[in-house]
Structures are given as structure tokens and as C-alpha cells.
Design an enzyme around this catalytic site. Sequence first.
Site, PDB file in Angstrom:
ATOM      1  N   GLU A   1      -0.330  -8.200   9.162  1.00  0.00           N
ATOM      2  CA  GLU A   1       0.928  -7.548   8.797  1.00  0.00           C
ATOM      3  C   GLU A   1       2.036  -8.087   9.693  1.00  0.00           C
ATOM      4  O   GLU A   1       1.778  -8.507  10.833  1.00  0.00           O
ATOM      5  CB  GLU A   1       0.807  -6.035   8.995  1.00  0.00           C
TER       6      GLU A   1
ATOM      7  N   LYS B   1      -5.002   1.936   3.300  1.00  0.00           N
ATOM      8  CA  LYS B   1      -5.901   1.556   2.193  1.00  0.00           C
ATOM      9  C   LYS B   1      -6.869   2.697   1.873  1.00  0.00           C
ATOM     10  O   LYS B   1      -7.198   2.938   0.706  1.00  0.00           O
ATOM     11  CB  LYS B   1      -6.678   0.292   2.566  1.00  0.00           C
TER      12      LYS B   1
ATOM     13  N   GLU C   1      -3.490  -3.644  -7.655  1.00  0.00           N
ATOM     14  CA  GLU C   1      -4.824  -4.093  -7.241  1.00  0.00           C
ATOM     15  C   GLU C   1      -4.777  -4.843  -5.917  1.00  0.00           C
ATOM     16  O   GLU C   1      -5.702  -4.749  -5.096  1.00  0.00           O
ATOM     17  CB  GLU C   1      -5.428  -4.985  -8.339  1.00  0.00           C
TER      18      GLU C   1
ATOM     19  N   LYS D   1       0.819  -1.221   0.000  1.00  0.00           N
ATOM     20  CA  LYS D   1       0.000   0.000   0.000  1.00  0.00           C
ATOM     21  C   LYS D   1       0.847   1.263   0.000  1.00  0.00           C
ATOM     22  O   LYS D   1       0.398   2.326  -0.409  1.00  0.00           O
ATOM     23  CB  LYS D   1      -0.888   0.026   1.264  1.00  0.00           C
TER      24      LYS D   1
HETATM   25  N1  LIG Z   1      -0.108 -11.036   3.558  1.00  0.00           N
HETATM   26  C1  LIG Z   1      -1.238 -10.614   3.000  1.00  0.00           C
HETATM   27  O1  LIG Z   1      -2.282 -11.284   3.054  1.00  0.00           O
HETATM   28  C2  LIG Z   1      -1.267  -9.313   2.243  1.00  0.00           C
HETATM   29  C3  LIG Z   1      -2.432  -8.944   1.562  1.00  0.00           C
HETATM   30  C4  LIG Z   1      -2.441  -7.760   0.810  1.00  0.00           C
HETATM   31  C5  LIG Z   1      -1.306  -6.974   0.775  1.00  0.00           C
HETATM   32  N2  LIG Z   1      -0.190  -7.346   1.477  1.00  0.00           N
HETATM   33  C6  LIG Z   1       1.007  -6.510   1.385  1.00  0.00           C
HETATM   34  O2  LIG Z   1       1.989  -7.205   0.630  1.00  0.00           O
HETATM   35  C7  LIG Z   1       3.291  -6.879   1.098  1.00  0.00           C
HETATM   36  C8  LIG Z   1       4.046  -8.161   1.426  1.00  0.00           C
HETATM   37  O3  LIG Z   1       3.360  -8.878   2.439  1.00  0.00           O
HETATM   38  P1  LIG Z   1       3.935 -10.282   2.923  1.00  0.00           P
HETATM   39  O4  LIG Z   1       2.895 -10.859   3.808  1.00  0.00           O
HETATM   40  O5  LIG Z   1       4.427 -11.058   1.756  1.00  0.00           O
HETATM   41  O6  LIG Z   1       5.203  -9.793   3.799  1.00  0.00           O
HETATM   42  P2  LIG Z   1       6.403 -10.689   4.351  1.00  0.00           P
HETATM   43  O7  LIG Z   1       6.032 -12.131   4.348  1.00  0.00           O
HETATM   44  O8  LIG Z   1       6.869 -10.057   5.605  1.00  0.00           O
HETATM   45  O9  LIG Z   1       7.545 -10.523   3.222  1.00  0.00           O
HETATM   46  C9  LIG Z   1       8.175  -9.303   3.004  1.00  0.00           C
HETATM   47  C10 LIG Z   1       9.373  -9.530   2.102  1.00  0.00           C
HETATM   48  O10 LIG Z   1       9.973  -8.255   1.827  1.00  0.00           O
HETATM   49  C11 LIG Z   1      11.388  -8.344   2.057  1.00  0.00           C
HETATM   50  N3  LIG Z   1      11.870  -7.015   2.382  1.00  0.00           N
HETATM   51  C12 LIG Z   1      11.547  -6.244   3.440  1.00  0.00           C
HETATM   52  N4  LIG Z   1      12.205  -5.057   3.377  1.00  0.00           N
HETATM   53  C13 LIG Z   1      12.957  -5.099   2.250  1.00  0.00           C
HETATM   54  C14 LIG Z   1      13.858  -4.201   1.636  1.00  0.00           C
HETATM   55  N5  LIG Z   1      14.142  -3.006   2.157  1.00  0.00           N
HETATM   56  N6  LIG Z   1      14.470  -4.591   0.476  1.00  0.00           N
HETATM   57  C15 LIG Z   1      14.213  -5.798  -0.063  1.00  0.00           C
HETATM   58  N7  LIG Z   1      13.364  -6.710   0.481  1.00  0.00           N
HETATM   59  C16 LIG Z   1      12.745  -6.341   1.627  1.00  0.00           C
HETATM   60  C17 LIG Z   1      11.521  -9.375   3.160  1.00  0.00           C
HETATM   61  O11 LIG Z   1      12.836  -9.901   3.198  1.00  0.00           O
HETATM   62  P3  LIG Z   1      13.342 -10.765   4.479  1.00  0.00           P
HETATM   63  O12 LIG Z   1      12.447 -11.963   4.583  1.00  0.00           O
HETATM   64  O13 LIG Z   1      14.737 -11.143   4.136  1.00  0.00           O
HETATM   65  O14 LIG Z   1      13.199  -9.867   5.644  1.00  0.00           O
HETATM   66  C18 LIG Z   1      10.470 -10.401   2.700  1.00  0.00           C
HETATM   67  O15 LIG Z   1      11.023 -11.210   1.681  1.00  0.00           O
HETATM   68  C19 LIG Z   1       3.105  -5.940   2.303  1.00  0.00           C
HETATM   69  O16 LIG Z   1       3.285  -4.623   1.883  1.00  0.00           O
HETATM   70  C20 LIG Z   1       1.660  -6.193   2.721  1.00  0.00           C
HETATM   71  O17 LIG Z   1       1.087  -5.050   3.305  1.00  0.00           O
HETATM   72  C21 LIG Z   1      -0.132  -8.506   2.182  1.00  0.00           C
END
Ligand SMILES: NC(=O)c1ccc[n+]([C@@H]2O[C@H](COP(=O)([O-])OP(=O)(O)OC[C@H]3O[C@@H](n4cnc5c(N)ncnc54)[C@H](OP(=O)(O)O)[C@@H]3O)[C@@H](O)[C@H]2O)c1
Length: 356
Positions: free
Chosen positions: A212, A227, A152, A128
Site C-alpha cells: 500500500e 479484506k 473482485e 477495499k
Molecule cells: N497495488 C496493488 O497490488 C493492489 C492490489 C489490490 C488492491 N489494490 C487497491 O487498489 C487501489 C489502488 O492501488 P494503487 O496501487 O493503484 O494506488 P496508487 O498507485 O497509489 O494510485 C492511487 C491513485 O488514486 C489517486 N487518488 C488518490 N486520492 C484521490 C482522490 N481523492 N480523488 C481522485 N484520485 C485520487 C491518485 O492520484 P495522485 O497520483 O495524483 O495522487 C492515484 O492516481 C487501492 O485502494 C489499493 O488498496 C492495490
Amino acid sequence: LLELIFVGFGNVARRTVRLLEQMRGRLPFDWKGVAVITARHGWAHAAAGLDMAAVLEVLDSGRSLADERRGDAADLITGLCSLRSRVANDGRLVCVETTVLDIRAGEPATSHVRAALSGGAHVVSANKGPAAFAYRALADLAEARSRQFLFEGAVMDGIPVLNLVRETLPGVVVTGFRGVINSTTNHILTALDRGEAFDAALARMQAEGIAESDPTLDVDGWDTAAKTAVLMNVLMGARVTPHDIEREGIRGVSPADVRAAAARGERLRLVASADCDAGSPRGRVRLERVAASHPFGSLEGQQNAILIRTDLLGEVGILQRDGGLTQTAYAIVSDLATIAGRLTRAPTAVVRSPEL
Ligand SMILES: NC(=O)c1ccc[n+]([C@@H]2O[C@H](COP(=O)([O-])OP(=O)(O)OC[C@H]3O[C@@H](n4cnc5c(N)ncnc54)[C@H](OP(=O)(O)O)[C@@H]3O)[C@@H](O)[C@H]2O)c1
């Protein structure tokens, strides 16, 4: 053939890759992953295409990719765009940005998006931050570079809210909206309705990768505020950030509050809303009592809903019965399909690059 640079490779990106694999053959495009960048688990790049099954295996098991990350991810993106400049010039390079939401300023994701667009890549994001903090600047940059900036998945998982308005309501003015748009808080509130404990419901959302990584973002209403800012910026032409949204969370909600609402035939819901009745758009996130019979009152668990107010069609509503990681991953897949579809329809403007 789209070439994908994954910036962030956590829950969302991994589910996206699995879904892309699962859907091979029924998608209107082919793809390969040419780079994966993480924060603490290294990065990998292969012009011929990474073995994504091996990348998933390494990261799922908690190990790191071979290359240790030195320096900023934005610099890596710039370097990768330059290395793949021929593909970028063809309009086939896409940065898939899924790093974590930083609510202070939407960084580093905004810099990642800027670097990718400047390097001639399209951007697809579930984050977001960029649209909540810098939508107008990034949309202008994308337009100037003849590239797409699509996100999206940032709002209501796979439900096509942004696409709905952009693709199917030309000329219609969005004058406001009301919605329950955060799965974690709705899950907790409906668990409280059933007499369950707050902490247990939150822990379940974390275990499923829905909350999150910093759950206070959900519980204190920041995710909903982000959002709300995205929806206001994109649908209503506002220029707000999450810090401009009046905000309330669900931290103080007790089982007694929930029981008192139920005794009046009501439910507690965290409602995002925006209107521009007084001229400039104003956004709010509030804990509201809604009638059990209202569309928001009947939302259970991770279900979401939004009612969009328009000048010509009145109120248009969307209900998401099944939100989750697969739906968010699908939003990314669908944005990639949009990019591929536009590639086949229109000649791609050439972006100047040192290699040409
Ligand atoms: N989970 C959901 O259901 C959902 C739904 C809609 C939207 N979102 C959004 O989608 C995004 C990802 O969510 P997620 O659940 O996949 O998060 P996550 O599991 O915490 O994964 C985040 C990833 O980003 C990497 N990362 C963090 N900071 C970074 C940086 N400065 N440079 C490069 N890589 C970096 C992390 O690396 P490391 O693992 O090495 O730390 C990890 O691979 C978020 O913005 C979230 O708000 C999530």
C-alpha cells in the site's frame, strides 16, 4: 461499447489499461476511456474517448493531465455521469475506482462509488474501502439503480473468491473462513524465513507497487482487517468495518521469532479469520504459528490462500501462487466482462436523468 471513467490512475489503473489493450480482441466487450481523475495530477475528459496511450505516457513520466482538478472527485463523477447520461441510461457507463485505501472511514472512495451509482454508472473497484465500510448501503443503492457494484480485485488480487461464492454456490451458507490474504506481509515473513531483513523485503514490495502507498496499512494488519471486513460483509452478511476486526500486525516480528518457529517445524503467518459460531460473525487478524506442512505454511512470497467454511460443501480452498498487479488488473477486466455479459443478456432498466 463500455465507456470507462477512471477515478484514481496509479499502479492498478495503469496496469488495467495496459491489460485491456493487450487483451483487445479476446474480450467479450469493446471499451473506451472517457475520463481520468487523479488527486494531484489533474484530470482529463473526452466524450469521443481519451488517447489512453498519451494519458499513460504523461502520468508515467510524473507530469500532470491538462485540466487542473478543482473541487471534489465525487462532484466530477456526478458531472461526468450527467454529461454521459445517454450512455449511463444504456447501462454502458462504468466508473473504475482505484483510489487509495483510507482506513479511517473508507472515504473518499465510498463517496465516489455512491456518486457513480447515483448517476447511473456501474462501479468496478479494487479499493477495499467501500465494501469494508459501506457494503450493504452501496449494494442496496446499486440494486435500486439496476447497476453493478463489483470489486473482485479488492481481495486476493485476481483470484475469484467473491465470484466463486456468488456465481457458483447458490444457497450455500458461508459459516467462516481462514486465510493468508495480504501479499506484502507474507512476502516479508517468508523473507525473514530465509534470513533476509524486514526493511529490505518491505522496500521490494513498495518498488513493485504491491505494498500500500502507506505501508503501515500492510505491516500493522489494517489491509488484512479491511479484506476480512469485505469478506464478512459480502460472504457472511455481516455489517462490520475494519475497526470491528480484532487486529494484530507483523511489526514486532524478529528473525529470532522466525527461527524459533522454524525449529518447531512451524512458520509464522498473518492469518485472517471469521466465524459465527457464537451467533453474530466475529473477525480476527492474528500472527499465528502454523505447521510447515499446512497449506498456509507452504505459502511463499506473495502467495495467498483462503479456506472458506460452508454448511453444505465443508471447507473449500483457493490457493493463489502468483499474486500481483497484473492479477489485480485482471480482476477489474473480469468485472467489466461480467457487466458487459449481463448487458447483452438482460434489458437495462432506465435511470431517470435530466436529458431524457
Ligand atoms: N497495488 C496493488 O497490488 C493492489 C492490489 C489490490 C488492491 N489494490 C487497491 O487498489 C487501489 C489502488 O492501488 P494503487 O496501487 O493503484 O494506488 P496508487 O498507485 O497509489 O494510485 C492511487 C491513485 O488514486 C489517486 N487518488 C488518490 N486520492 C484521490 C482522490 N481523492 N480523488 C481522485 N484520485 C485520487 C491518485 O492520484 P495522485 O497520483 O495524483 O495522487 C492515484 O492516481 C487501492 O485502494 C489499493 O488498496 C492495490
